[in-house]
Every structure is written in C-alpha cells, then in structure tokens.
Design a protein around this motif. Sequence first.
Motif, short mmCIF file in Angstrom:
data_model
loop_
_atom_site.label_atom_id
_atom_site.label_comp_id
_atom_site.label_asym_id
_atom_site.label_seq_id
_atom_site.Cartn_x
_atom_site.Cartn_y
_atom_site.Cartn_z
N CYS A 26 87.05 -59.62 121.56
CA CYS A 26 87.32 -58.86 122.77
C CYS A 26 88.61 -58.08 122.52
O CYS A 26 89.50 -58.56 121.80
CB CYS A 26 87.46 -59.79 123.97
N TYR A 27 88.71 -56.86 123.09
CA TYR A 27 89.86 -56.02 122.83
C TYR A 27 90.46 -55.48 124.13
O TYR A 27 89.73 -55.07 125.04
CB TYR A 27 89.49 -54.85 121.91
N LEU A 28 91.78 -55.49 124.17
CA LEU A 28 92.49 -54.86 125.27
C LEU A 28 92.50 -53.35 125.05
O LEU A 28 92.37 -52.87 123.93
CB LEU A 28 93.92 -55.40 125.36
N GLU A 29 92.68 -52.62 126.14
CA GLU A 29 92.66 -51.17 126.04
C GLU A 29 93.97 -50.62 125.50
O GLU A 29 94.00 -49.68 124.70
CB GLU A 29 92.37 -50.55 127.41
N ASP A 30 95.07 -51.21 125.92
CA ASP A 30 96.39 -50.79 125.44
C ASP A 30 97.37 -51.93 125.66
O ASP A 30 97.00 -53.02 126.13
CB ASP A 30 96.86 -49.51 126.16
N ALA A 31 98.62 -51.70 125.33
CA ALA A 31 99.63 -52.75 125.42
C ALA A 31 99.89 -53.19 126.85
O ALA A 31 100.36 -54.30 127.11
CB ALA A 31 100.92 -52.27 124.78
N ALA A 32 99.56 -52.31 127.81
CA ALA A 32 99.80 -52.65 129.22
C ALA A 32 98.65 -53.44 129.84
O ALA A 32 98.76 -53.94 130.96
CB ALA A 32 100.04 -51.37 130.02
N SER A 33 97.56 -53.56 129.12
CA SER A 33 96.39 -54.26 129.66
C SER A 33 96.61 -55.76 129.68
O SER A 33 97.35 -56.31 128.85
CB SER A 33 95.15 -53.94 128.83
N LYS A 34 95.97 -56.43 130.63
CA LYS A 34 96.02 -57.88 130.75
C LYS A 34 94.61 -58.43 130.59
O LYS A 34 93.67 -57.92 131.20
CB LYS A 34 96.59 -58.29 132.11
N GLY A 35 94.46 -59.48 129.77
CA GLY A 35 93.14 -60.05 129.53
C GLY A 35 92.99 -61.46 130.06
O GLY A 35 93.99 -62.16 130.29
N ALA A 36 91.75 -61.87 130.26
CA ALA A 36 91.45 -63.23 130.70
C ALA A 36 90.07 -63.60 130.19
O ALA A 36 89.17 -62.76 130.11
CB ALA A 36 91.50 -63.35 132.22
N TRP A 37 89.91 -64.87 129.84
CA TRP A 37 88.62 -65.41 129.43
C TRP A 37 88.18 -66.47 130.44
O TRP A 37 88.99 -67.32 130.83
CB TRP A 37 88.68 -66.05 128.04
N LEU A 38 86.91 -66.41 130.83
CA LEU A 38 86.35 -67.37 131.78
C LEU A 38 85.06 -67.96 131.21
O LEU A 38 84.31 -67.28 130.52
CB LEU A 38 86.04 -66.72 133.13
#
Length: 212
Positions: A26-38
């Motif tokens: 999975c990849y974030l869009e940019d450095a400001a993006s926040k990710g989560a896994w459920l």
Amino acid sequence: MLCQFFCDIDLYSLRITLLEILHSRCYLEDAASKGAWLNRSSIIFAGNDKWSVDPRVSIASGGKQEYSLQIQKVEITDDGPYTCSVQTQHNPKTSQMHLIVQVPPKIFDISTSSVVNEFSNITLYCLASGKPEPTIMWKHISPSAKDFDSEGEYLEITGITRDQAGNYECLANNDVSSPDTRTVHITVNYYLVLRPFFRPITLAAMALTDKL
C-alpha cells in the motif's frame, strides 16, 4: 498486488498458503498523507501507531511512501478482508484486499488394516482436512490389482475376493501442495478346496486281489 490508488477504491483478492509471509503493498500519496490498516472493523495500524497486539504484524516501508502490511507465518484465523485507508489533502483513498488462507491437505483419520473373509463386504474410509476442501481418491496397490478410480471418503467393496487383498492407498489433494497419502492393508482369508484323490488300480493289482 499493488494498491497505488489510481482510483478511489481498489478491490482485489490474495491467496496465500498457511505459514507463509503476507506482504500486502500500500502506498501513501505524499509525505502529508496519513495511512491506516484495518482488519474487518478492527484497527491494526493508525499511522505508525500499532493497535494490534499480534507480534506477527508489522508495517513494511521500503520507500518513503510505502505503507505495506506484513504478517509473519499466516494462520487460518488471518483469513478475511483488509483495508488500507489513506487520508490525503483531497479525497481519501481506500484499497480493500480479501485474504484467502489456503491449507494443504491432511488425512486425519483412516480405516485400520484388517482381516476379512472372502466374499464378505467391507467399507474403508479416509477423512481429510484442508482449504479448499480436498478430494479423496482410492487406489489398490497390488500386483494383481485391476485399474479402478474411486473418488470419495468411503470405498465400498462388495463380495471381496482373494485377488482384491493388498494395500489400498488413500490420496487427499486440493492443489495447494503435494497430496497427502496413507495406506490400509487388507488381508482376505479364503478356504482351500481339496479334491478327492483316487489311486489308479492296475490289472496286476486286481489279479492279486482276486487271489486273496
């Protein structure tokens, strides 16, 4: 199985064998993006904070924007839906992955070797587990064996004969790994038919009998 978020929702399935390592990218869009896994409705990771108490679970970040889920030695209980959710400055991006854990076939119960009388009836059974559910095939292993295909947990032999004695192999297969095999030995008792023996009487013997 890359979820690079070219669209708002990415759906895919992933098949993996029991005890293998899951690496769902999975990849974030940019450095400001926040990710989560459920997993279903339970949060596994929120950003870099781990919510899961399972020591097998971690986040793999091979690159600056990578936010991949990794599970060591996958278990059958890990089966199910997983969601990678990314909050961006614009619209949230979601990748949904359905994990299917496959289990190699395993024979857990089979008939014991036995002794039967000829022309009696006998039923052999072979029970196996696995995911997907394995198919069961029976094979008679003997020099005098006739070719036959019998599919199913139960093998019924009606009026067994002496040439049907020997080893019967049960094979469980579901194409996940090599088939699991076990063998049952069947001994068939039979009666010997003794023909009466008549000694030929010669003319000399008949003459000797007459003198007596």
